[in-house]
Design a protein around this motif. Sequence first.
Motif, PDB file in Angstrom:
ATOM      1  N   SER A  43      25.290  13.780 -10.098  1.00 21.02           N
ATOM      2  CA  SER A  43      26.363  15.476 -11.631  1.00 21.02           C
ATOM      3  C   SER A  43      26.982  13.723 -12.270  1.00 21.02           C
ATOM      4  N   LEU A  44      27.833  15.190 -12.636  1.00 19.12           N
ATOM      5  CA  LEU A  44      28.965  14.334 -13.797  1.00 19.12           C
ATOM      6  C   LEU A  44      30.130  15.070 -13.682  1.00 19.12           C
ATOM      7  N   ASP A  45      31.571  14.838 -13.201  1.00 19.36           N
ATOM      8  CA  ASP A  45      32.403  15.355 -12.908  1.00 19.36           C
ATOM      9  C   ASP A  45      33.214  15.303 -14.289  1.00 19.36           C
ATOM     10  N   GLY A  46      34.005  16.089 -14.447  1.00 21.11           N
ATOM     11  CA  GLY A  46      35.585  16.706 -15.564  1.00 21.11           C
ATOM     12  C   GLY A  46      35.658  15.040 -16.338  1.00 21.11           C
ATOM     13  N   ASN A  47      35.778  13.647 -15.786  1.00 20.02           N
ATOM     14  CA  ASN A  47      35.734  12.547 -16.952  1.00 20.02           C
ATOM     15  C   ASN A  47      34.668  12.234 -17.583  1.00 20.02           C
ATOM     16  N   GLY A  48      33.924  12.730 -16.758  1.00 19.38           N
ATOM     17  CA  GLY A  48      32.159  12.144 -17.483  1.00 19.38           C
ATOM     18  C   GLY A  48      31.908  11.434 -16.388  1.00 19.38           C
ATOM     19  N   HIS A  49      32.560  11.240 -15.403  1.00 17.07           N
ATOM     20  CA  HIS A  49      31.694   9.719 -14.246  1.00 17.07           C
ATOM     21  C   HIS A  49      30.794  10.289 -13.486  1.00 17.07           C
ATOM     22  N   VAL A  50      30.108   9.533 -13.691  1.00 17.49           N
ATOM     23  CA  VAL A  50      28.963   9.825 -12.313  1.00 17.49           C
ATOM     24  C   VAL A  50      28.922   9.350 -10.829  1.00 17.49           C
ATOM     25  N   VAL A  51      28.354  10.629 -10.305  1.00 19.47           N
ATOM     26  CA  VAL A  51      28.480  11.150  -8.710  1.00 19.47           C
ATOM     27  C   VAL A  51      27.177  11.048  -8.375  1.00 19.47           C
ATOM     28  N   LEU A  52      27.350  10.032  -7.320  1.00 17.73           N
ATOM     29  CA  LEU A  52      26.177   9.827  -6.705  1.00 17.73           C
ATOM     30  C   LEU A  52      26.611  10.222  -5.801  1.00 17.73           C
ATOM     31  N   GLU A  53      25.247  11.117  -4.653  1.00 21.39           N
ATOM     32  CA  GLU A  53      25.011  12.106  -3.522  1.00 21.39           C
ATOM     33  C   GLU A  53      24.241  11.673  -2.682  1.00 21.39           C
ATOM     34  N   PRO A  54      24.064  11.455  -1.695  1.00 22.75           N
ATOM     35  CA  PRO A  54      22.952  11.500  -0.723  1.00 22.75           C
ATOM     36  C   PRO A  54      22.661  12.981  -0.974  1.00 22.75           C
ATOM     37  N   ASN A  55      21.054  13.158  -0.619  1.00 19.75           N
ATOM     38  CA  ASN A  55      20.688  14.778  -0.056  1.00 19.75           C
ATOM     39  C   ASN A  55      19.472  14.460   0.869  1.00 19.75           C
ATOM     40  N   GLY A  56      18.996  14.966   1.512  1.00 19.23           N
ATOM     41  CA  GLY A  56      17.798  15.487   2.627  1.00 19.23           C
ATOM     42  C   GLY A  56      16.539  15.139   2.112  1.00 19.23           C
ATOM     43  N   TRP A  57      16.434  14.860   0.827  1.00 18.09           N
ATOM     44  CA  TRP A  57      15.193  14.527   0.603  1.00 18.09           C
ATOM     45  C   TRP A  57      14.089  13.147   1.082  1.00 18.09           C
ATOM     46  N   ARG A  58      12.659  13.194   1.500  1.00 16.31           N
ATOM     47  CA  ARG A  58      12.319  11.441   1.362  1.00 16.31           C
ATOM     48  C   ARG A  58      11.186  11.451   0.683  1.00 16.31           C
ATOM     49  N   ALA A  59      10.740  10.171   0.505  1.00 15.21           N
ATOM     50  CA  ALA A  59       9.319  10.270  -0.612  1.00 15.21           C
ATOM     51  C   ALA A  59       8.482  10.715  -0.150  1.00 15.21           C
ATOM     52  N   ASP A  60       8.196  11.396   1.017  1.00 12.14           N
ATOM     53  CA  ASP A  60       7.086  11.875   1.483  1.00 12.14           C
ATOM     54  C   ASP A  60       7.470  13.690   1.057  1.00 12.14           C
ATOM     55  N   GLY A  61       8.601  14.267   1.086  1.00 11.41           N
ATOM     56  CA  GLY A  61       8.422  15.474   0.337  1.00 11.41           C
ATOM     57  C   GLY A  61       9.056  16.331   1.396  1.00 11.41           C
ATOM     58  N   ALA A  62       9.047  15.563   3.046  1.00 12.96           N
ATOM     59  CA  ALA A  62      10.476  16.493   3.479  1.00 12.96           C
ATOM     60  C   ALA A  62      11.845  16.160   3.110  1.00 12.96           C
ATOM     61  N   VAL A  63      12.619  17.321   3.467  1.00  7.22           N
ATOM     62  CA  VAL A  63      13.741  17.256   3.453  1.00  7.22           C
ATOM     63  C   VAL A  63      14.488  17.597   5.094  1.00  7.22           C
ATOM     64  N   LEU A  64      15.611  16.316   4.834  1.00  9.61           N
ATOM     65  CA  LEU A  64      16.299  16.310   6.436  1.00  9.61           C
ATOM     66  C   LEU A  64      17.788  17.025   6.492  1.00  9.61           C
ATOM     67  N   GLU A  65      18.076  17.657   7.334  1.00 13.05           N
ATOM     68  CA  GLU A  65      19.652  18.215   7.290  1.00 13.05           C
ATOM     69  C   GLU A  65      20.006  16.498   6.893  1.00 13.05           C
ATOM     70  N   VAL A  66      21.555  16.888   6.183  1.00 14.99           N
ATOM     71  CA  VAL A  66      22.175  15.211   5.769  1.00 14.99           C
ATOM     72  C   VAL A  66      23.673  15.837   6.894  1.00 14.99           C
ATOM     73  N   THR A  67      23.542  14.649   7.653  1.00 23.80           N
ATOM     74  CA  THR A  67      23.728  14.552   8.637  1.00 23.80           C
ATOM     75  C   THR A  67      25.056  13.593   8.179  1.00 23.80           C
ATOM     76  N   PRO A  68      26.540  13.379   9.163  1.00 25.08           N
ATOM     77  CA  PRO A  68      26.899  12.178   9.065  1.00 25.08           C
ATOM     78  C   PRO A  68      26.411  11.271   9.066  1.00 25.08           C
ATOM     79  N   ALA A  69      25.392  10.428   9.533  1.00 25.13           N
ATOM     80  CA  ALA A  69      24.900   9.154   9.901  1.00 25.13           C
ATOM     81  C   ALA A  69      23.969   9.816   8.492  1.00 25.13           C
ATOM     82  N   LEU A  70      22.745  10.118   8.481  1.00 26.41           N
ATOM     83  CA  LEU A  70      22.262  10.436   7.291  1.00 26.41           C
ATOM     84  C   LEU A  70      23.112   9.786   6.299  1.00 26.41           C
TER      85      LEU A  70
END
Length: 99
Positions: A43-70
């Motif tokens: 996403s982009l923040d208000g300053n135009g900076h790019v924000v990268l955040e982990p999500n729960g998607w895996r390459a095989d299409g499975a979705v995991l809960e985003v735990t602190p460890a993940l």
Amino acid sequence: MNRIVLDQSKIRISEELVSRGAPSFPRSLAWWRRNVPGWLDVSLDGNGHVVLEPNGWRADGAVLEVTPALRRRRITAARAWVDNQTFLNFTDAIVTAAS
């Protein structure tokens, strides 16, 4: 550490790409979504900076809960992905890599 924030104006492109006509930064959000691994939300923040955040998607299409460890593992992997870009230098572009 929950996310990585990049200042697009500080991303350096290799001379090889510049000589072939590669556009400079900043790039559109659509470009970032095409070029960032699928296990990261972009996403982009208000300053135009790019924000990268982990999500729960895996390459095989499975979705995991985003735990602190993940989240920690994915942030570590995201830092490695940023550091291993061949033609882009993000060294000065990382604004913050904290929560």
